[in-house]
Motif scaffolding. Structure first.
Motif, mmCIF file in Angstrom:
data_model
loop_
_atom_site.group_PDB
_atom_site.id
_atom_site.type_symbol
_atom_site.label_atom_id
_atom_site.label_comp_id
_atom_site.label_asym_id
_atom_site.label_seq_id
_atom_site.Cartn_x
_atom_site.Cartn_y
_atom_site.Cartn_z
ATOM 1 N N PRO A 107 0.824 -1.202 0.000
ATOM 2 C CA PRO A 107 0.000 0.000 0.000
ATOM 3 C C PRO A 107 0.865 1.262 0.000
ATOM 4 C CG PRO A 107 -0.950 -1.626 1.469
ATOM 5 C CD PRO A 107 0.402 -2.165 1.029
ATOM 6 N N GLY A 108 0.510 2.179 -0.874
ATOM 7 C CA GLY A 108 1.273 3.410 -1.046
ATOM 8 C C GLY A 108 2.216 3.369 -2.233
ATOM 9 N N SER A 168 -0.796 5.189 -10.852
ATOM 10 C CA SER A 168 -1.801 4.861 -9.847
ATOM 11 C C SER A 168 -1.093 4.522 -8.539
ATOM 12 C CB SER A 168 -2.629 3.658 -10.292
ATOM 13 O OG SER A 168 -3.325 3.962 -11.478
ATOM 14 N N THR A 169 -1.811 4.641 -7.445
ATOM 15 C CA THR A 169 -1.280 4.301 -6.122
ATOM 16 C C THR A 169 -2.090 3.145 -5.565
ATOM 17 O OG1 THR A 169 -0.638 6.592 -5.740
ATOM 18 C CG2 THR A 169 -0.798 5.169 -3.802
ATOM 19 N N VAL A 229 -3.834 1.256 -2.930
ATOM 20 C CA VAL A 229 -4.439 1.650 -1.675
ATOM 21 C C VAL A 229 -4.431 0.491 -0.695
ATOM 22 C CG1 VAL A 229 -6.523 2.553 -0.571
ATOM 23 C CG2 VAL A 229 -5.862 3.380 -2.827
ATOM 24 N N THR A 230 -4.911 -0.672 -1.136
ATOM 25 C CA THR A 230 -4.907 -1.860 -0.289
ATOM 26 C C THR A 230 -4.518 -3.071 -1.116
ATOM 27 O OG1 THR A 230 -7.231 -2.347 -0.700
ATOM 28 C CG2 THR A 230 -6.726 -1.024 1.249
#
Length: 141
Positions: free
Chosen positions: A110-111, A135-136, A138-139
């Motif tokens: 994540p991140g 894109s990042t 998230v989970t």
């Protein structure tokens, strides 16, 4: 069993004409222009993942290409004509196409960021990459 037969018939109706005319299934689904975007994106992903230079990048592109590991495990998603209302930052770059990338590079947490969408400009020489949206994650999961 009727649903299975119907699905098989629908698949034959889509695939048989493509096979007989030499078209790819991408051409049947996305049309010749969309299929071209998918093919070029697969070439881009392969070149980037292998760490090879490519002439698919526009001369005036300032796209962040990242590292080869950022591209491992990615593939072309769904092409679409550029829609300016959704991609405000790319409007000044005058792209005509964009395509999402599917899959995730290994080892993301994540991140972590990764290439998420590729934007193409049409030129006299064909399509070239004018930008890449990252894109990042998230989970996980």
């Amino acid at each position: 069993m009727g649903t299975l037969r119907g699905a098989a018939l629908a698949l034959i109706v889509l695939v048989l004409p493509a096979a007989l005319t030499g078209c790819s299934i991408d051409s049947v689904i996305w049309g010749p222009d969309g299929a071209r975007v998918i093919q070029i994106t697969e070439e881009l992903v392969d070149a980037m993942a292998d760490g090879n230079s490519t002439d698919l990048i526009c001369a005036d592109s300032a796209a962040e290409l990242g590292e080869p590991s950022d591209w491992l495990g990615l593939s072309a998603g769904e092409p679409e004509r550029f829609f300016a209302d959704y991609w405000d930052e790319q409007v000044p770059l005058d792209p005509q196409w964009n395509i999402n990338l599917e899959g995730l590079p290994e080892g993301l947490t994540p991140g972590s960021t990764f290439p998420g969408d590729v934007f193409y400009r049409e030129t006299d020489d064909g399509l070239c990459v004018i930008d890449i949206a990252w894109s990042t994650l998230v989970t996980e999961g």
